[in-house]
Design an enzyme around this catalytic site. Structure first.
Site, mmCIF file in Angstrom:
data_model
loop_
_atom_site.group_PDB
_atom_site.id
_atom_site.type_symbol
_atom_site.label_atom_id
_atom_site.label_comp_id
_atom_site.label_asym_id
_atom_site.label_seq_id
_atom_site.Cartn_x
_atom_site.Cartn_y
_atom_site.Cartn_z
ATOM 1 N N PRO A 134 -16.316 -47.449 3.309
ATOM 2 C CG PRO A 134 -16.575 -46.754 5.521
ATOM 3 C CD PRO A 134 -15.969 -47.846 4.674
ATOM 4 C CB CYS A 135 -15.117 -43.883 -0.379
ATOM 5 S SG CYS A 135 -16.313 -44.549 -1.539
ATOM 6 C CG HIS A 136 -20.773 -43.384 2.011
ATOM 7 N ND1 HIS A 136 -20.350 -44.700 1.991
ATOM 8 C CD2 HIS A 136 -21.521 -43.238 3.125
ATOM 9 C CE1 HIS A 136 -20.844 -45.322 3.055
ATOM 10 N NE2 HIS A 136 -21.561 -44.455 3.752
#
Length: 157
Positions: A120-122
């Site tokens: 989950p880089c967001h």
């Protein structure tokens, strides 16, 4: 490597993998080819993505086949620890990696994450709370953060 395209609320997910695991999930506006059948090695990933978008899954449990430098893999492993519905800053990420001076390198590794949503880089934002950098576009990053928020925005019209 097998590839399939799955429609999501924010575009088409291009999923790539083989029996060693999922190596890439990216978002595109329109697929080059439409997937009429999903390769067996990608079925679990497709199923988990659909569950995520239907608010039935908050943590992915997939066999991954990541390629990257040791530092990139270290960053991606740290990203997986960010809880669903939470965000951290790039500076916090660098501190969690053990050295706040690595903020630029950590941000670069974050941007090279090959597994959109799965890793989950967001969930990484600017120190001032601003949305910064997202390969899928800031509008998608905002959508994902809203999707994961316990406080859902309602529309009036």
């Amino acid at each position: 490597m097998d590839t399939c395209y799955v429609e999501t609320p924010i575009g088409f997910a291009k999923i790539v993998g083989n029996n060693k695991g999922i190596s890439s999930v990216s978002i595109i506006d329109k697929p080059q080819n439409t997937s009429y059948s999903i390769p067996e090695v990608l079925l679990d990933c497709v199923s988990q993505l659909k569950a995520y978008f239907n608010n039935q899954l908050t943590t992915f449990d997939l066999k991954l086949n990541l390629e990257g430098t040791d530092f990139q893999k270290k960053v991606w492993k740290q990203l997986k620890k960010i809880p669903y519905g939470k965000t951290i800053s790039y500076l916090e990420l660098a501190k969690q990696l053990g050295d706040p001076k690595t903020i630029r390198a950590a941000a670069s590794a974050n941007g090279k994450n090959p597994l959109w949503i799965i890793i989950p880089c967001h969930r990484v934002i600017g120190t001032d709370g601003s949305l910064t950098g997202y390969a899928g576009g800031l509008h998608r990053k905002q959508w994902l953060l809203n999707h994961e928020s316990e406080y859902k925005q309602q529309t009036l019209f």
